[in-house]
Design a protein around this motif. Structure first.
Motif, PDB file in Angstrom:
ATOM      1  N   PRO A  59      -0.976   0.414 -15.939  1.00  0.00           N
ATOM      2  CA  PRO A  59       0.153  -0.625 -15.520  1.00  0.00           C
ATOM      3  C   PRO A  59       0.265  -1.614 -16.412  1.00  0.00           C
ATOM      4  CG  PRO A  59      -1.962  -1.121 -14.360  1.00  0.00           C
ATOM      5  CD  PRO A  59      -2.081   0.109 -15.254  1.00  0.00           C
ATOM      6  N   ARG A  60       1.706  -2.092 -16.673  1.00  0.00           N
ATOM      7  CA  ARG A  60       1.829  -3.125 -17.797  1.00  0.00           C
ATOM      8  C   ARG A  60       1.447  -4.444 -16.990  1.00  0.00           C
ATOM      9  NH1 ARG A  60       8.082  -2.631 -18.310  1.00  0.00           N
ATOM     10  NH2 ARG A  60       8.020  -2.399 -16.203  1.00  0.00           N
ATOM     11  N   VAL A  61       1.466  -4.649 -15.854  1.00  0.00           N
ATOM     12  CA  VAL A  61       0.713  -6.085 -15.249  1.00  0.00           C
ATOM     13  C   VAL A  61      -0.373  -5.491 -14.271  1.00  0.00           C
ATOM     14  CG1 VAL A  61       3.040  -7.217 -15.782  1.00  0.00           C
ATOM     15  CG2 VAL A  61       2.603  -5.992 -13.461  1.00  0.00           C
ATOM     16  N   GLU A  62      -1.173  -6.547 -13.975  1.00  0.00           N
ATOM     17  CA  GLU A  62      -1.950  -6.319 -13.199  1.00  0.00           C
ATOM     18  C   GLU A  62      -1.345  -6.196 -11.684  1.00  0.00           C
ATOM     19  OE1 GLU A  62      -6.424  -8.390 -11.884  1.00  0.00           O
ATOM     20  OE2 GLU A  62      -5.083  -9.492 -13.155  1.00  0.00           O
ATOM     21  N   LEU A  63      -2.184  -5.107 -11.195  1.00  0.00           N
ATOM     22  CA  LEU A  63      -1.708  -4.853  -9.432  1.00  0.00           C
ATOM     23  C   LEU A  63      -2.582  -5.612  -8.831  1.00  0.00           C
ATOM     24  CD1 LEU A  63      -0.993  -0.981 -10.260  1.00  0.00           C
ATOM     25  CD2 LEU A  63       0.817  -2.953 -10.392  1.00  0.00           C
ATOM     26  N   PRO A  64      -1.907  -5.930  -7.876  1.00  0.00           N
ATOM     27  CA  PRO A  64      -2.621  -6.476  -6.684  1.00  0.00           C
ATOM     28  C   PRO A  64      -3.460  -5.537  -5.844  1.00  0.00           C
ATOM     29  CG  PRO A  64      -0.316  -6.594  -5.982  1.00  0.00           C
ATOM     30  CD  PRO A  64      -0.474  -5.867  -7.316  1.00  0.00           C
ATOM     31  N   PHE A  65      -4.576  -5.788  -5.710  1.00  0.00           N
ATOM     32  CA  PHE A  65      -5.659  -4.854  -4.752  1.00  0.00           C
ATOM     33  C   PHE A  65      -5.933  -3.700  -5.860  1.00  0.00           C
ATOM     34  CE2 PHE A  65      -2.672  -7.172  -1.735  1.00  0.00           C
ATOM     35  CZ  PHE A  65      -3.782  -7.830  -1.252  1.00  0.00           C
ATOM     36  N   ALA A  66      -5.702  -3.820  -7.078  1.00  0.00           N
ATOM     37  CA  ALA A  66      -6.043  -2.581  -8.011  1.00  0.00           C
ATOM     38  C   ALA A  66      -7.614  -2.647  -8.572  1.00  0.00           C
ATOM     39  CB  ALA A  66      -5.087  -2.383  -9.006  1.00  0.00           C
ATOM     40  N   ALA A  67      -8.210  -1.454  -8.455  1.00  0.00           N
ATOM     41  CA  ALA A  67      -9.466  -1.681  -9.279  1.00  0.00           C
ATOM     42  C   ALA A  67      -9.246  -2.009 -10.555  1.00  0.00           C
ATOM     43  CB  ALA A  67     -10.123  -0.089  -9.288  1.00  0.00           C
ATOM     44  N   PRO A  68     -10.302  -2.742 -11.014  1.00  0.00           N
ATOM     45  CA  PRO A  68     -10.399  -2.958 -12.757  1.00  0.00           C
ATOM     46  C   PRO A  68     -10.286  -1.884 -13.577  1.00  0.00           C
ATOM     47  CG  PRO A  68     -12.709  -3.278 -11.757  1.00  0.00           C
ATOM     48  CD  PRO A  68     -11.713  -3.028 -10.581  1.00  0.00           C
ATOM     49  N   SER A  69      -9.366  -2.171 -14.563  1.00  0.00           N
ATOM     50  CA  SER A  69      -9.201  -0.946 -15.596  1.00  0.00           C
ATOM     51  C   SER A  69     -10.535  -0.800 -16.519  1.00  0.00           C
ATOM     52  CB  SER A  69      -8.204  -1.366 -16.366  1.00  0.00           C
ATOM     53  OG  SER A  69      -7.012  -1.611 -15.396  1.00  0.00           O
ATOM     54  N   ARG A  70     -10.670   0.592 -16.855  1.00  0.00           N
ATOM     55  CA  ARG A  70     -11.690   0.758 -17.786  1.00  0.00           C
ATOM     56  C   ARG A  70     -11.454   0.557 -19.144  1.00  0.00           C
ATOM     57  NH1 ARG A  70     -12.530   6.995 -16.281  1.00  0.00           N
ATOM     58  NH2 ARG A  70     -10.263   6.626 -16.126  1.00  0.00           N
ATOM     59  N   PRO A  71     -12.642  -0.310 -19.779  1.00  0.00           N
ATOM     60  CA  PRO A  71     -12.235  -0.935 -21.283  1.00  0.00           C
ATOM     61  C   PRO A  71     -11.862   0.359 -22.193  1.00  0.00           C
ATOM     62  CG  PRO A  71     -14.213  -1.679 -20.392  1.00  0.00           C
ATOM     63  CD  PRO A  71     -13.764  -0.819 -19.422  1.00  0.00           C
ATOM     64  N   GLN A  72     -12.372   1.725 -22.101  1.00  0.00           N
ATOM     65  CA  GLN A  72     -11.864   2.381 -23.220  1.00  0.00           C
ATOM     66  C   GLN A  72     -10.770   2.955 -22.962  1.00  0.00           C
ATOM     67  OE1 GLN A  72     -14.754   2.561 -20.817  1.00  0.00           O
ATOM     68  NE2 GLN A  72     -14.540   4.425 -19.524  1.00  0.00           N
ATOM     69  N   LEU A  73     -10.121   2.809 -21.869  1.00  0.00           N
ATOM     70  CA  LEU A  73      -8.581   3.098 -21.866  1.00  0.00           C
ATOM     71  C   LEU A  73      -7.647   2.150 -22.672  1.00  0.00           C
ATOM     72  CD1 LEU A  73      -8.609   4.623 -18.346  1.00  0.00           C
ATOM     73  CD2 LEU A  73      -8.871   5.765 -20.359  1.00  0.00           C
TER      74      LEU A  73
ATOM     75  N   MET B 250       0.720  -1.148   0.010  1.00  0.00           N
ATOM     76  CA  MET B 250      -0.028  -0.002  -0.030  1.00  0.00           C
ATOM     77  C   MET B 250       0.714   1.164  -0.022  1.00  0.00           C
ATOM     78  SD  MET B 250      -3.142   0.740  -0.176  1.00  0.00           S
ATOM     79  CE  MET B 250      -4.190   2.244  -0.047  1.00  0.00           C
ATOM     80  N   ILE B 251       1.964   1.164   0.870  1.00  0.00           N
ATOM     81  CA  ILE B 251       2.866   2.169   0.867  1.00  0.00           C
ATOM     82  C   ILE B 251       3.484   2.473  -0.246  1.00  0.00           C
ATOM     83  CG2 ILE B 251       5.158   3.152   1.858  1.00  0.00           C
ATOM     84  CD1 ILE B 251       4.064   1.659   4.385  1.00  0.00           C
ATOM     85  N   ALA B 252       3.843   1.398  -1.179  1.00  0.00           N
ATOM     86  CA  ALA B 252       4.253   1.523  -2.627  1.00  0.00           C
ATOM     87  C   ALA B 252       3.533   2.212  -3.498  1.00  0.00           C
ATOM     88  CB  ALA B 252       5.111   0.091  -3.080  1.00  0.00           C
ATOM     89  N   GLU B 253       2.348   1.915  -3.357  1.00  0.00           N
ATOM     90  CA  GLU B 253       1.179   2.627  -4.519  1.00  0.00           C
ATOM     91  C   GLU B 253       1.005   4.067  -4.084  1.00  0.00           C
ATOM     92  OE1 GLU B 253      -1.728   2.807  -7.010  1.00  0.00           O
ATOM     93  OE2 GLU B 253      -0.398   1.161  -6.832  1.00  0.00           O
ATOM     94  N   LEU B 254       1.202   4.274  -2.863  1.00  0.00           N
ATOM     95  CA  LEU B 254       0.896   5.849  -2.484  1.00  0.00           C
ATOM     96  C   LEU B 254       2.033   6.556  -2.996  1.00  0.00           C
ATOM     97  CD1 LEU B 254      -0.576   5.569   1.123  1.00  0.00           C
ATOM     98  CD2 LEU B 254      -1.666   6.075  -1.053  1.00  0.00           C
ATOM     99  N   ARG B 255       3.366   5.802  -2.847  1.00  0.00           N
ATOM    100  CA  ARG B 255       4.478   6.466  -3.373  1.00  0.00           C
ATOM    101  C   ARG B 255       4.571   6.673  -4.882  1.00  0.00           C
ATOM    102  NH1 ARG B 255       9.872   3.698  -1.018  1.00  0.00           N
ATOM    103  NH2 ARG B 255       8.819   4.336   0.844  1.00  0.00           N
ATOM    104  N   ARG B 256       4.171   5.475  -5.529  1.00  0.00           N
ATOM    105  CA  ARG B 256       4.164   5.642  -6.795  1.00  0.00           C
ATOM    106  C   ARG B 256       2.999   6.817  -7.646  1.00  0.00           C
ATOM    107  NH1 ARG B 256       3.329   0.873  -7.480  1.00  0.00           N
ATOM    108  NH2 ARG B 256       0.917   0.716  -7.781  1.00  0.00           N
ATOM    109  N   ARG B 257       2.023   7.008  -6.772  1.00  0.00           N
ATOM    110  CA  ARG B 257       1.143   7.954  -7.356  1.00  0.00           C
ATOM    111  C   ARG B 257       1.659   9.245  -6.973  1.00  0.00           C
ATOM    112  NH1 ARG B 257      -4.886   5.740  -5.107  1.00  0.00           N
ATOM    113  NH2 ARG B 257      -5.181   3.802  -6.691  1.00  0.00           N
ATOM    114  N   ALA B 258       2.596   9.470  -5.834  1.00  0.00           N
ATOM    115  CA  ALA B 258       2.986  10.907  -5.571  1.00  0.00           C
ATOM    116  C   ALA B 258       4.197  10.932  -6.908  1.00  0.00           C
ATOM    117  CB  ALA B 258       4.020  10.701  -4.163  1.00  0.00           C
ATOM    118  N   TYR B 259       4.847  10.028  -7.173  1.00  0.00           N
ATOM    119  CA  TYR B 259       5.936  10.307  -8.291  1.00  0.00           C
ATOM    120  C   TYR B 259       5.109  10.744  -9.577  1.00  0.00           C
ATOM    121  CZ  TYR B 259       9.466   7.958  -5.459  1.00  0.00           C
ATOM    122  OH  TYR B 259      10.366   7.698  -4.644  1.00  0.00           O
ATOM    123  N   LEU B 260       3.967  10.082 -10.056  1.00  0.00           N
ATOM    124  CA  LEU B 260       3.269  10.221 -11.228  1.00  0.00           C
ATOM    125  C   LEU B 260       2.529  11.943 -10.915  1.00  0.00           C
ATOM    126  CD1 LEU B 260       1.285   6.991 -11.673  1.00  0.00           C
ATOM    127  CD2 LEU B 260       3.372   7.698 -12.924  1.00  0.00           C
TER     128      LEU B 260
END
Length: 268
Positions: free
Chosen positions: A21-35, A1-11
């Motif tokens: 993401p290139r791979v499916e992230l654990p505990f991540a929300a499903p991606s939107r198809p149009q994207l 969770m801490i790694a996710e927060l840090r990544r978002r801060a970088y972005l």
């Protein structure tokens, strides 16, 4: 969770708002198809309007020439040469406006009294110094008798009509100026002489008689005049003037020698 927060801060620091993401992230929300759909490639023809709009937006706008400031002319004082008319006078002449009508100056009516007499072949128009008829003991009348005797005429002249006193009326609208007085005196003397026998010469004694019967002035004293409608006339100074200035009598006697030939020749 801490790694996710840090990544978002970088972005966020890299100003990345959309990412996948290139791979499916654990505990991540499903991606939107149009994207996940890949965008279709745009044709070069469609890019030309976009590129043209981009060039126009980037190209510097043509600079308009600066508007000229209106020139303000400061009026300079006009130099008027000597003898030139002022500007107001020139404008007044240029316009059709007429100046105010100036009323003519009316001369006051002259004041005098004259008496017409007859002595032999001569008629006499005599100025009355006091305005009253001549009396037997008046110095002016005694002088007149001397003049008549020296001229070889009867020294007891006869009165012809009433004295002429001017102005005729104290009030009224009748013209009583110098010209009116001249016309009246000449017509009066002419009418009275027509009632008498023809006379050889008309004596004009005094300035009023010379002026309003002979149409002359004091410069005509002792001289002969030819008056239209009245015939030959002789201009004499007034009786009162001859008494106040006795030196005038000498010139009068000299002139009488020449003029008396008019009535003396008829008497012979």
């Amino acid at each position: 969770m801490i790694a996710e927060l840090r990544r978002r801060a970088y972005l966020t620091a890299m100003q990345v708002t959309s990412w996948l993401p290139r791979v499916e992230l654990p505990f991540a929300a499903p991606s939107r198809p149009q994207l996940l759909e890949a965008p279709e490639p745009e044709s070069p023809a469609d890019d030309e309007p976009t590129l043209q709009a981009l060039r126009e937006s980037v190209a510097p706008a043509p600079t308009a020439p600066p508007a000229e400031r209106p020139k303000i002319e400061v009026p300079k004082p006009a130099v008027v040469p000597r003898g030139a008319k002022p500007e107001k006078a020139e404008k007044a002449e240029a316009t059709d406006e007429k100046p105010d009508t100036v009323r003519p100056v009316v001369a006051p009516p002259p004041r005098f009294a004259l008496q017409l007499l007859r002595a032999g072949d001569c008629a006499l128009l005599v100025e009355l110094p006091t305005g009253e008829p001549l009396q037997g003991r008046d110095p002016a009348y005694l002088l007149l008798k001397d003049l008549l005797r020296a001229a070889g005429l009867p020294d007891s002249p006869q009165l012809i009509g009433e004295p002429v006193r001017w102005p005729l009326l104290v009030r009224g609208t009748m013209d009583q100026g110098p010209q009116a007085a001249l016309e009246f005196v000449q017509s009066f003397v002419s009418a009275r002489l027509e009632e008498q026998e023809p006379c050889a010469c008309l004596w004009l004694v005094g300035l009023p008689a010379v002026r309003f019967a002979g149409e002359a002035d004091a410069e005509a004293y002792n001289g002969e005049l030819q008056v239209e409608g009245l015939g030959a006339a002789w201009a004499l100074p007034g009786l009162e003037l001859l008494m106040d200035e006795p030196q005038r009598k000498r010139e009068l006697w000299q002139a009488m020698r020449r003029v008396r030939q008019r009535w003396m020749s008829q008497a012979q």
